[in-house]
Design an enzyme around this catalytic site. Structure first.
Site, PDB file in Angstrom:
ATOM      1  N   CYS A  88      41.964   3.003 -14.723  1.00 15.16           N
ATOM      2  CA  CYS A  88      42.218   4.170 -13.872  1.00 15.16           C
ATOM      3  C   CYS A  88      43.697   4.523 -14.004  1.00 15.16           C
ATOM      4  O   CYS A  88      44.351   4.122 -14.964  1.00 15.16           O
ATOM      5  CB  CYS A  88      41.789   3.905 -12.433  1.00 15.16           C
ATOM      6  SG  CYS A  88      42.672   2.564 -11.611  1.00 15.16           S
ATOM      7  N   ASN A  98      45.674   1.337 -11.385  1.00 16.40           N
ATOM      8  CA  ASN A  98      45.132  -0.027 -11.448  1.00 16.40           C
ATOM      9  C   ASN A  98      45.293  -0.782 -10.121  1.00 16.40           C
ATOM     10  O   ASN A  98      45.421  -2.005 -10.101  1.00 16.40           O
ATOM     11  CB  ASN A  98      45.752  -0.825 -12.610  1.00 16.40           C
ATOM     12  CG  ASN A  98      45.026  -2.131 -12.931  1.00 16.40           C
ATOM     13  OD1 ASN A  98      45.640  -3.085 -13.421  1.00 16.40           O
ATOM     14  ND2 ASN A  98      43.731  -2.196 -12.680  1.00 16.40           N
ATOM     15  N   CYS A 118      43.319   0.733  -7.231  1.00 10.18           N
ATOM     16  CA  CYS A 118      42.157   1.156  -6.431  1.00 10.18           C
ATOM     17  C   CYS A 118      40.870   1.089  -7.247  1.00 10.18           C
ATOM     18  O   CYS A 118      40.114   0.120  -7.157  1.00 10.18           O
ATOM     19  CB  CYS A 118      42.357   2.576  -5.879  1.00 10.18           C
ATOM     20  SG  CYS A 118      43.781   2.732  -4.769  1.00 10.18           S
ATOM     21  N   ARG A 119      40.601   2.128  -8.056  1.00 13.56           N
ATOM     22  CA  ARG A 119      39.288   2.239  -8.686  1.00 13.56           C
ATOM     23  C   ARG A 119      39.001   1.158  -9.713  1.00 13.56           C
ATOM     24  O   ARG A 119      37.906   0.548  -9.701  1.00 13.56           O
ATOM     25  CB  ARG A 119      39.134   3.628  -9.333  1.00 13.56           C
ATOM     26  CG  ARG A 119      39.069   4.746  -8.332  1.00 13.56           C
ATOM     27  CD  ARG A 119      39.284   6.083  -9.004  1.00 13.56           C
ATOM     28  NE  ARG A 119      40.659   6.207  -9.494  1.00 13.56           N
ATOM     29  CZ  ARG A 119      41.095   7.202 -10.238  1.00 13.56           C
ATOM     30  NH1 ARG A 119      40.263   8.158 -10.618  1.00 13.56           N
ATOM     31  NH2 ARG A 119      42.361   7.236 -10.620  1.00 13.56           N
ATOM     32  N   SER A 120      39.918   0.928 -10.663  1.00 14.67           N
ATOM     33  CA  SER A 120      39.572  -0.014 -11.739  1.00 14.67           C
ATOM     34  C   SER A 120      39.494  -1.464 -11.267  1.00 14.67           C
ATOM     35  O   SER A 120      38.610  -2.195 -11.735  1.00 14.67           O
ATOM     36  CB  SER A 120      40.474   0.153 -12.969  1.00 14.67           C
ATOM     37  OG  SER A 120      41.823  -0.076 -12.686  1.00 14.67           O
ATOM     38  N   ASP A 178      39.697   9.806  -7.390  1.00 10.39           N
ATOM     39  CA  ASP A 178      40.875   9.028  -6.974  1.00 10.39           C
ATOM     40  C   ASP A 178      40.930   8.981  -5.440  1.00 10.39           C
ATOM     41  O   ASP A 178      41.066  10.026  -4.803  1.00 10.39           O
ATOM     42  CB  ASP A 178      42.116   9.721  -7.549  1.00 10.39           C
ATOM     43  CG  ASP A 178      43.389   8.958  -7.264  1.00 10.39           C
ATOM     44  OD1 ASP A 178      43.355   8.030  -6.435  1.00 10.39           O
ATOM     45  OD2 ASP A 178      44.409   9.299  -7.880  1.00 10.39           O
TER      46      ASP A 178
END
Ligand code: 4NP
Length: 163
Positions: free
Chosen positions: A13, A16, A18-20, A130
């Protein structure tokens, strides 16, 4: 750990944090649940460098913990060209990440670089949005998408390992 595995997946993401890491933690738990952790390796990285060395955002950790996943051990790093050699799949959370990865990778590695939600069967969304600047609902939505895609991804990896 990831480098010794037969099949290696990198989740990417922007930050690095939050999402990934949420994707890595969810997919890692599925892999461990199937006792495939010595065969399928996981890691995550960001296209940006602002948060290098940081643990996942506390909101991401909280949402993950509420569904039984631990990701406090993860630390942010920036994606590099060497990752396209080291990993079999490099999975982007959104189209910006995808474009950045494609530019970094070059044509030689284009088959390895995909949108993560390509693996979410029946899911209408293309992108994991995001959540960084939004409220807690954003993190729950991210995890809904990530759980769906992780199940599809594991089926895909299994089929590639054992055709
Ligand atoms: P991520 O979220 O890409 O899901 O880790 C973000 C984290 C930090 C920032 C942007 C997005 N930031 O601008 O610092």
């Amino acid at each position: 750990m990831a480098n010794k595995s037969l099949f290696r997946v990198l989740f990417v993401c922007l930050g690095n944090i939050c999402r990934s890491p949420m994707a890595e933690g969810t997919f890692r738990a599925l892999v461990q649940g199937e006792n495939l952790q010595d065969i399928i390796g996981t890691d995550s990285a960001g296209t940006g460098s602002w948060h290098v060395g940081s643990p996942p955002d506390r909101r991401a950790q909280g949402e993950m913990a509420s569904r039984g996943y631990g990701i406090s051990d993860l630390r942010a790093r920036q994606v590099s060209r060497a990752d396209f050699d080291a990993f079999d799949l490099v999975l982007a959370m959104d189209y910006d990440n995808l474009e950045d990865l494609q530019n970094l990778a070059g044509a030689q590695y284009e088959d390895k670089v995909r949108l993560f939600l390509d693996f979410a069967d029946g899911e209408a969304a293309d992108e994991v949005p995001d959540p960084y600047h939004g409220g807690p609902d954003g993190f729950a939505h991210v995890l809904d998408l990530v759980e769906a895609a992780s199940r599809g991804l594991l089926a895909h990896v299994r089929a590639r390992l054992d055709p």
